[in-house]
Design an enzyme around this catalytic site. Structure first.
Site, mmCIF file in Angstrom:
data_model
loop_
_atom_site.group_PDB
_atom_site.id
_atom_site.type_symbol
_atom_site.label_atom_id
_atom_site.label_comp_id
_atom_site.label_asym_id
_atom_site.label_seq_id
_atom_site.Cartn_x
_atom_site.Cartn_y
_atom_site.Cartn_z
ATOM 1 N N HIS A 54 0.838 -1.206 0.000
ATOM 2 C CA HIS A 54 0.000 0.000 0.000
ATOM 3 C C HIS A 54 0.869 1.250 0.000
ATOM 4 O O HIS A 54 0.663 2.167 -0.807
ATOM 5 C CB HIS A 54 -0.922 -0.016 1.217
ATOM 6 C CG HIS A 54 -1.809 1.171 1.335
ATOM 7 N ND1 HIS A 54 -3.127 1.155 0.918
ATOM 8 C CD2 HIS A 54 -1.591 2.436 1.801
ATOM 9 C CE1 HIS A 54 -3.677 2.337 1.127
ATOM 10 N NE2 HIS A 54 -2.752 3.143 1.671
ATOM 11 N N GLU A 55 1.847 1.293 0.893
ATOM 12 C CA GLU A 55 2.692 2.491 0.996
ATOM 13 C C GLU A 55 3.544 2.679 -0.259
ATOM 14 O O GLU A 55 3.763 3.811 -0.703
ATOM 15 C CB GLU A 55 3.568 2.413 2.241
ATOM 16 C CG GLU A 55 2.798 2.291 3.554
ATOM 17 C CD GLU A 55 1.753 3.394 3.743
ATOM 18 O OE1 GLU A 55 1.935 4.499 3.207
ATOM 19 O OE2 GLU A 55 0.752 3.133 4.437
ATOM 20 N N HIS A 58 1.769 4.508 -3.052
ATOM 21 C CA HIS A 58 1.612 5.954 -2.898
ATOM 22 C C HIS A 58 2.681 6.739 -3.650
ATOM 23 O O HIS A 58 2.499 7.934 -3.896
ATOM 24 C CB HIS A 58 1.641 6.330 -1.418
ATOM 25 C CG HIS A 58 0.314 6.196 -0.741
ATOM 26 N ND1 HIS A 58 -0.858 6.684 -1.296
ATOM 27 C CD2 HIS A 58 -0.036 5.633 0.445
ATOM 28 C CE1 HIS A 58 -1.865 6.433 -0.482
ATOM 29 N NE2 HIS A 58 -1.398 5.788 0.570
ATOM 30 N N GLU A 77 -5.784 7.347 -1.596
ATOM 31 C CA GLU A 77 -5.997 6.170 -0.756
ATOM 32 C C GLU A 77 -6.790 5.071 -1.455
ATOM 33 O O GLU A 77 -6.537 3.884 -1.254
ATOM 34 C CB GLU A 77 -6.684 6.575 0.546
ATOM 35 C CG GLU A 77 -5.896 7.571 1.378
ATOM 36 C CD GLU A 77 -4.524 7.054 1.813
ATOM 37 O OE1 GLU A 77 -4.245 5.853 1.623
ATOM 38 O OE2 GLU A 77 -3.748 7.859 2.341
#
Length: 274
Positions: A54-55, A58, A77
């Site tokens: 997920h990170e 980004h 997000e």
């Protein structure tokens, strides 16, 4: 890197990872060139690495492509939450572990349960992916401000993560996984280094895949971006279809056993108190 296989070349000059103590306020935090990861994720269980995925996502969505209006946080997000599963699956495979689609679907079931709970407990404007609908808020002193910018609940809401996740799965189901991931790559390449609004990805989807869409573009925007309600078609998404898988049934059986055990313990506790 698994993320590069799915999204294209890493868009920043470097990637450093700083492992922070378990007292860190979150499991992860992305910033340009540096990602913070909680030590609690490094337990040896590859399933926990989905948060690392997920990170990483980004870097593409949230850092190199951002939202013009941060009440539209799903542009960061929602995309990262959608992409984390695909990146995680590919990474797990590269590490020599078995990757199971059912695990992605079971996580999606949990996401849906969380989103439904949020719709019952959060104000309606926090459930909209585009609460300003492209308009700007100006106060009496002619100063622009962010809607709910001082509302602490806005920072706790998961709607932009979860509803954005399901919106992207809704669009993916109409054209298939690989064409949709290619569309996301194209979207990033077009808007790299820019701030965007919620409609630009929708416009791009309809520009290239209008024939596959299940409803008119205005209807998609109204149902998914501008409404606090959950679309009626949400339950039919492919990512939620795992009821007939043995692992899902096994987990559900254990879940029910734990609920029954908890009820029995509560009854015994109540009798002892009396």
């Amino acid at each position: 890197m698994a993320a590069v296989d799915i999204l294209g070349p890493y868009p920043l000059p470097k990637l450093d990872v700083l492992v922070v103590p378990r007292s860190f306020s979150g499991l992860g935090l992305a910033s340009p060139n540096l990602t913070f990861i909680s030590a609690s994720l490094l337990s040896g269980d590859p399933g926990l690495l989905v948060k690392v995925s997920h990170e990483l996502c980004h870097a593409w969505f949230g850092i190199m492509v951002g939202a013009k209006d941060w009440t539209e946080a799903w542009l960061s997000e929602g995309f990262a939450t959608f992409l984390e599963d695909f990146v995680h699956q590919k990474a797990v495979t590269k590490l020599g572990h078995e990757s199971k689609d059912v695990l992605m679907k079971m996580r999606a079931k949990i996401k849906l349960k969380s989103l439904k709970a949020e719709t019952e407990n959060v104000s309606k404007d926090l459930l909209e992916l585009r609460p300003m609908k492209g308009e700007k808020l100006i106060d009496a002193s002619d100063t622009q401000f962010v809607k709910n910018g001082l509302n602490p609940m806005a920072g706790l809401s998961q709607s932009h993560y979860l509803k954005g996740f399901f919106l992207l799965h809704h669009l993916k189901d109409t054209i298939g996984e690989l064409p949709f991931l290619k569309l996301i790559q194209d979207y990033f390449n077009i808007y790299r280094g820019q701030l965007v609004d919620s409609t630009e990805f929708i416009y791009l989807y309809y520009k290239h895949h209008k024939a596959n869409a299940t409803q008119a573009m205005d209807k998609t925007i109204a149902d998914w971006l501008d409404s606090p309600r959950l679309p009626n078609t949400l339950e039919h998404l492919t990512v939620l279809q795992c009821e007939h898988h043995g692992l899902y049934r096994d987990v559900l059986d254990v879940h029910h056993e734990l609920l029954d055990l908890n009820q029995d313990l509560q009854k015994k506790k109540s009798i002892n108190i009396e």
